[in-house]
Design an enzyme around this catalytic site. Sequence first.
Site, PDB file in Angstrom:
ATOM      1  CG  ASP A 203      -2.983   3.299   4.477  1.00 62.73           C
ATOM      2  OD1 ASP A 203      -3.455   4.190   5.199  1.00 62.73           O
ATOM      3  OD2 ASP A 203      -2.893   3.399   3.243  1.00 62.73           O
ATOM      4  CG  ASN A 211       9.612   4.078   3.941  1.00 56.56           C
ATOM      5  OD1 ASN A 211      10.130   3.470   4.872  1.00 56.56           O
ATOM      6  ND2 ASN A 211       8.608   3.575   3.245  1.00 56.56           N
ATOM      7  CG  HIS A 216      13.240   1.857   2.517  1.00 60.67           C
ATOM      8  ND1 HIS A 216      11.943   1.964   2.079  1.00 60.67           N
ATOM      9  CD2 HIS A 216      14.002   2.501   1.599  1.00 60.67           C
ATOM     10  CE1 HIS A 216      11.905   2.617   0.941  1.00 60.67           C
ATOM     11  NE2 HIS A 216      13.147   2.961   0.618  1.00 60.67           N
ATOM     12  CG  ASP A 220      11.163  -2.640   6.499  1.00 56.82           C
ATOM     13  OD1 ASP A 220      10.200  -2.299   5.778  1.00 56.82           O
ATOM     14  OD2 ASP A 220      12.222  -3.102   6.039  1.00 56.82           O
ATOM     15  CD  GLU A 246       1.676   2.360   3.073  1.00 56.73           C
ATOM     16  OE1 GLU A 246       1.281   3.416   2.556  1.00 56.73           O
ATOM     17  OE2 GLU A 246       2.425   1.552   2.486  1.00 56.73           O
TER      18      GLU A 246
END
Length: 326
Positions: A203, A211, A216, A220, A246
């Site tokens: 991750d 974030n 966000h 993304d 993630e």
Amino acid sequence: MTSKNRDIRLELITLLGVTTTVVIAAFAIYRWLHGNFLALAVDGVIAAAIFSVVVYARNSGNSARAGNLLCLLNSSACLLAVWLIGPIAITWLYLVLLTNFFLADRRLALGAGLVMLVVLCLLPGVFPDVFHAVSTLVTAALTALFSYIFATRSQDDRVELQELASLDALTNVPNRRMMERALTHALEQQTLGRGRYGLIVLDLDHFKEVNDLYGHAAGDEAIADLASILRFEMRKDDQVYRFGGEEFVVLLKVSSRDELESATERLRKAVRASLRGPGGRITISLGGALLGHERDWHDWFSRADAALYRAKSNGRDSYVIAEDLF
């Protein structure tokens, strides 16, 4: 598989096959009561053959082959019924034409329908006059055409729904549902001696900061970019899945711990060199595990996930390979 997909064709074969067997068996009883033993024998053979296909489909799981067999059997039985019973049996023609497209390959169903229409034209005494012949054939042809169109549209929609159900919307890589199926399959394959498998759980480092600081949308974008890098780095037999958030999972076919470690380090370096966000470089941490004696994919995954946790504890932008269990 952890959750079996519904096999719509198998359900149709079972439903139509059992229903047809019961209906034909009822006709067979009627023939017996009226002393028509030739028709009784024909009905018995047809009912037994159809039921055998249903049993084969249920036992083998090969619904495609069973559907093709049932298509050919239904078409032959319909023609045989017209030949033995006469024009009254033509009413079965439309039902056979319709159901064939949902049981068998569309090309086979279309070919079987055309053969049926040609044979009906050649059988003597089937139609009382040209008008009835043309009317029946045109109606049957339209039934086959509309069935073909509807079956094609249904299959296309089903494929699209399966893709939506199996792919992650943001990254366009297989989702957790597909990962669970793949890991279960890997366990089965290794148990049968068909290769060894490695698992990498990874991750993004400090993803919450991305974030919080940049929103966000930036998060993304980082996830989508990571997925693109991972897809590019996959070898022929490797596969990447989005586990959630993630976190991603990579399934590899490997021959040794060294090969798994080399692949893990290669992914770490590739992401470190390529992944950028609004605040600069974004790195990943990874945990790997060779498949050992586990009987459930959760146990295998837990070892790799624990290795990922240790990699993060070591300062991130690093990897840990779990101890082998053999």
